[in-house]
Design a protein around this motif. Structure first.
Motif, short mmCIF file in Angstrom:
data_model
loop_
_atom_site.label_atom_id
_atom_site.label_comp_id
_atom_site.label_asym_id
_atom_site.label_seq_id
_atom_site.Cartn_x
_atom_site.Cartn_y
_atom_site.Cartn_z
N ILE A 399 -13.77 53.20 -8.56
CA ILE A 399 -12.59 52.93 -9.03
C ILE A 399 -11.51 51.88 -8.65
CG2 ILE A 399 -12.65 54.55 -11.31
CD1 ILE A 399 -10.21 55.98 -9.94
N GLY A 400 -10.98 51.68 -7.11
CA GLY A 400 -10.39 51.21 -6.79
C GLY A 400 -10.08 49.54 -6.14
N GLY A 401 -11.62 49.01 -7.04
CA GLY A 401 -12.44 47.81 -6.61
C GLY A 401 -11.33 47.05 -7.65
N LYS A 402 -11.74 45.31 -7.13
CA LYS A 402 -10.51 44.73 -8.54
C LYS A 402 -11.36 44.53 -9.72
CE LYS A 402 -14.09 41.31 -7.06
NZ LYS A 402 -13.94 39.67 -6.24
N SER A 403 -12.15 45.35 -9.94
CA SER A 403 -12.88 45.44 -11.47
C SER A 403 -11.91 45.73 -12.51
CB SER A 403 -14.31 45.49 -11.67
OG SER A 403 -15.51 44.51 -11.03
N PHE A 404 -11.36 46.94 -11.78
CA PHE A 404 -10.55 47.64 -12.91
C PHE A 404 -9.50 48.19 -11.68
CE2 PHE A 404 -14.70 49.45 -12.21
CZ PHE A 404 -14.99 49.23 -12.90
N ASN A 405 -8.72 48.87 -12.77
CA ASN A 405 -6.97 49.00 -12.49
C ASN A 405 -6.07 50.63 -12.59
OD1 ASN A 405 -4.67 48.75 -12.22
ND2 ASN A 405 -4.11 46.41 -12.91
N ILE A 406 -6.01 50.78 -11.66
CA ILE A 406 -5.75 52.51 -11.85
C ILE A 406 -4.70 52.66 -12.58
CG2 ILE A 406 -5.13 54.63 -10.62
CD1 ILE A 406 -7.50 53.88 -8.44
N ARG A 407 -3.54 51.52 -11.98
CA ARG A 407 -2.09 51.68 -12.24
C ARG A 407 -2.22 52.24 -14.11
NH1 ARG A 407 1.67 55.01 -12.65
NH2 ARG A 407 3.37 54.46 -14.34
N TRP A 489 -18.14 48.76 -15.29
CA TRP A 489 -18.19 47.48 -14.90
C TRP A 489 -19.06 46.74 -15.88
CZ3 TRP A 489 -20.82 51.56 -13.58
CH2 TRP A 489 -22.02 51.84 -13.35
N LEU A 490 -19.87 46.90 -16.60
CA LEU A 490 -21.08 46.09 -17.78
C LEU A 490 -20.03 45.86 -18.89
CD1 LEU A 490 -24.03 47.44 -17.84
CD2 LEU A 490 -23.23 45.48 -16.39
N LEU A 491 -19.08 46.48 -18.88
CA LEU A 491 -17.22 46.04 -20.28
C LEU A 491 -16.90 45.13 -19.91
CD1 LEU A 491 -17.08 49.90 -21.18
CD2 LEU A 491 -18.57 47.49 -22.50
N VAL A 492 -16.52 45.07 -18.23
CA VAL A 492 -15.87 44.71 -17.85
C VAL A 492 -16.15 42.76 -17.97
CG1 VAL A 492 -15.14 43.23 -15.20
CG2 VAL A 492 -14.31 45.47 -16.06
N LYS A 493 -17.35 42.90 -17.05
CA LYS A 493 -18.10 41.22 -17.64
C LYS A 493 -18.44 40.89 -18.85
CE LYS A 493 -21.76 41.89 -13.97
NZ LYS A 493 -22.90 42.30 -13.68
N GLN A 494 -18.68 41.89 -20.34
CA GLN A 494 -18.30 41.74 -21.69
C GLN A 494 -16.88 40.27 -21.48
OE1 GLN A 494 -18.94 44.75 -24.10
NE2 GLN A 494 -21.34 44.83 -22.82
N ILE A 495 -15.68 41.43 -21.78
CA ILE A 495 -14.25 40.88 -21.59
C ILE A 495 -14.32 39.21 -20.75
CG2 ILE A 495 -11.62 40.57 -20.87
CD1 ILE A 495 -12.24 44.01 -20.98
N LYS A 496 -14.91 38.97 -19.98
CA LYS A 496 -14.74 37.75 -19.42
C LYS A 496 -15.46 36.58 -19.62
CE LYS A 496 -14.34 39.49 -14.13
NZ LYS A 496 -14.96 39.97 -13.07
N VAL A 511 -11.16 51.09 -23.50
CA VAL A 511 -12.88 52.10 -22.85
C VAL A 511 -12.73 51.85 -21.68
CG1 VAL A 511 -14.84 52.10 -23.37
CG2 VAL A 511 -13.52 51.89 -25.03
N ILE A 512 -12.69 50.50 -20.41
CA ILE A 512 -12.45 50.48 -19.72
C ILE A 512 -11.55 51.41 -18.53
CG2 ILE A 512 -12.94 48.84 -17.43
CD1 ILE A 512 -13.39 46.69 -19.64
#
Length: 590
Positions: A399-407, A489-496, A511-512
């Motif tokens: 979750i600490g990767g660039k695809s997500f935003n913990i804050r 991570w697949l939902l992130v791709k959907q947004i893009k 949801v992400i």
């Protein structure tokens, strides 16, 4: 969010196993003071860790006062003989060897309050004071003594506990049945303590306090001995002509104080006895702010000294007996008791140097079973370490990767954007066939996170670390299962891919962030609760999440309790908190 079920603890029992929420009495735990005739081994490390883990758990509530004692036992015939063999003074030898145990504590990150040495000046004064007190009360007398004595065990054994064997060189020798150590027949003048006078009193204490010793099998062992064996008085001195390296008997330079009568008193030396206690006609009252009585951690080979001799000494003095004695079993290496001849002795310092402090601490506590002998295997250690990396550390890495935003996921929780999340999961799940399972799993995870402290606490206060860590793993596994099956991570791709549909993208983003939030809350809460076991790694992960130092306590272990963390948690500057290594002898994976 669903709140965890609270547990109401009682502090009225004479043996307090539960957390003392309403008491200002400090929690006091001790390891044995380790005999310095050899370098530290895995058993010493294990005793230290049992105590350190328990004391750190207690301090997860910052309102609790706690005190942890460890140290070294430095008098006796074995030290004297070892020093003579090395052509050294005994004090010079114990100064060197005692430091090995201090070093072990340091590299293991054992956070003790005092490292006791029986050569410390205040301890010697307590021993002399206690001796004179027993003399005044008439509990010490002089007499002749003959019997089978074990130098290794520093004790006499009755005839019924002795047997003859043929050693590997085909020589006959006498050994103690209990320890299997050699005994020799001795006849000498000693001072004796009236142990037999207190047998009935100790038996009554056992019968009134069935959890005085854990585990139950050890309690039953001593209870049986109390009921079926008539105690003899205890020899508590040795002639100075034989034993030179010990504390001199007050007013009798011809005798030295026997090592156990000296060593056991260390536990009250550390509490300021007798000055810190209130003396009465019947004995001593322990002040409320004094840590005594203690919870003792001991190995099964010294159970008699701590569960019979020690409480009787205290009864004779009118001092409170220990709160509880935790008796742990031994560690076997590759299925056998460790021995130099088998070549299966585990050097804890070598293990620590290669696999790291946290891996060793976690493995020993994860496999800690005080009821039975534990099994050490380097292959199992590596497997355990890989599980920590693959499941626990990897959760925050994912979750600490660039695809997500913990804050951002935390801010969404604060803004109540997760209300109606079930409908959004149903609408936007990548695999519609998994919707029901995803909702069920996230509900279980929420309930689990809000109740995990109570579940672990119930086990840890009974020193059932293996099952406490099993509860912890259930939460880690549940969070990983949810994240893996939700595939955010697949939902992130959907947004893009759907940049123009702002409303839909915002709902997908909820949801992400929801899955990110549950994973980050799992990482935060689980790291706080595993900190007593793995202080180094858990601290790295809490630092990575940006959790403030003042928000790493029991009170913070509920979902949404801390909403201030997560700033810069997704920065690319962060390094892996722990890296994989192969079993020793192979190359290191980077």
């Amino acid at each position: 969010m669903i709140k965890g079920v609270g547990i109401k603890w009682s502090s009225r029992s004479p043996i307090v196993l539960a957390k003392r929420w309403n008491s200002t009495k400090p929690f006091y735990i001790t390891t044995p003071i380790f005999y310095v005739n050899a370098k530290p081994h895995l058993g010493h490390l294990y005793s230290m860790l049992l105590g350190d883990t328990r004391i750190r758990w207690e301090k997860l509530d910052p309102t609790n006062k706690a005190y942890f004692l460890t140290g070294t036992d430095e008098h006796g015939l074995k030290i004297q003989a070892a020093a003579e063999k090395l052509n050294m003074e005994p004090k010079e030898l114990v100064d060197q060897v005692s430091q090995n145990f201090k070093n072990l504590a340091e590299v293991l990150n054992v956070n003790y309050d005092r490292f006791m040495r029986t050569t410390d000046a205040d301890h010697a004064e307590v021993v002399k004071y206690f001796w004179n007190l027993m003399m005044e009360k008439g509990y010490i007398y002089e007499g002749s003594h003959s019997g089978w004595y074990s130098i290794s065990d520093e004790t006499f054994y009755p005839e019924t506990q002795i047997e003859e064997i043929i050693d590997k060189d085909n020589n006959k020798k006498m050994i103690a049945k209990e320890s299997r150590n050699e005994v020799v027949y001795q006849d000498e003048i000693n001072y004796f303590f009236r142990l037999s006078k207190f047998q009935d009193q100790l038996l009554k204490h056992f019968e009134a306090n069935p959890e005085f010793i854990l585990p139950t099998q050890r309690y039953n062992q001593i209870l049986k001995e109390l009921r079926e064996t008539k105690f003899e008085d205890l020899s508590i001195s040795r002639p100075s002509s034989r034993l030179k390296w010990s504390i001199e008997v007050p007013n009798d330079p011809s005798q030295k104080i026997y090592v156990w009568f000296d060593a056991l008193l260390n536990y009250i030396t550390a509490t300021g006895y007798p000055q810190a206690f209130t003396k009465t006609d019947d004995g001593y009252i322990t002040p409320q702010d004094n840590p005594w009585p203690a919870t003792h951690i001991v190995g099964k080979d010294i159970i008699k000294f701590h569960c019979i001799y020690w409480p009787i000494f205290l009864m004779a003095a009118g001092v409170d007996v220990p709160k509880q004695v935790i008796v742990h079993s031994h560690w076997l290496s590759d299925g056998f008791k460790m021995s130099k001849s088998l070549g299966n002795v585990v050097d804890p310092l070598e293990m620590l140097a290669y696999y790291g402090q946290d891996s060793i601490r976690f493995f020993l506590m994860e496999n800690s079973n005080i009821d039975d002998d534990c099994k050490f295997s380097e292959n199992l250690l590596v497997l355990s370490r890989d599980m920590i990396i693959g499941k626990y550390a990897n959760l925050v890495t994912r979750i600490g990767g660039k695809s997500f935003n913990i804050r951002e996921s935390i801010e969404y929780y604060h803004d109540k954007k997760y209300e109606g999340i079930n409908e959004l999961i149903e609408q936007y799940s990548v695999d519609k066939s998994k919707v029901e399972e995803l909702i069920k799993t996230k509900d279980e995870l929420i309930i689990g996170l809000d109740s995990i402290y109570e579940k672990m606490n119930e086990k840890i206060i009974k020193f059932d670390y293996i099952r406490a860590i099993q509860e912890w793993w259930l939460i880690i596994d549940k969070a990983n299962y949810l994240f893996q099956n939700a595939e955010p991570w697949l939902l992130v791709k959907q947004i893009k891919q759907n940049k123009d549909d702002i409303k839909v993208n915002e709902q997908i983003k909820v949801v992400i962030n929801f899955y990110t939030f549950l994973a980050s809350e799992t990482s935060r809460i689980s790291s706080i609760l595993i900190n007593p076991v793995m202080p180094g790694l858990s601290t790295k992960i809490l630092d990575r999440l940006g959790v403030e130092q003042g928000k790493r306590f029991v009170s913070d272990c509920k979902i949404g309790k801390d909403l201030s963390y997560g700033v810069d948690a997704n920065s690319t500057k962060h390094k892996l908190p722990i890296e994989r290594v192969e079993i020793r002898g192979n190359s290191v994976e980077k």
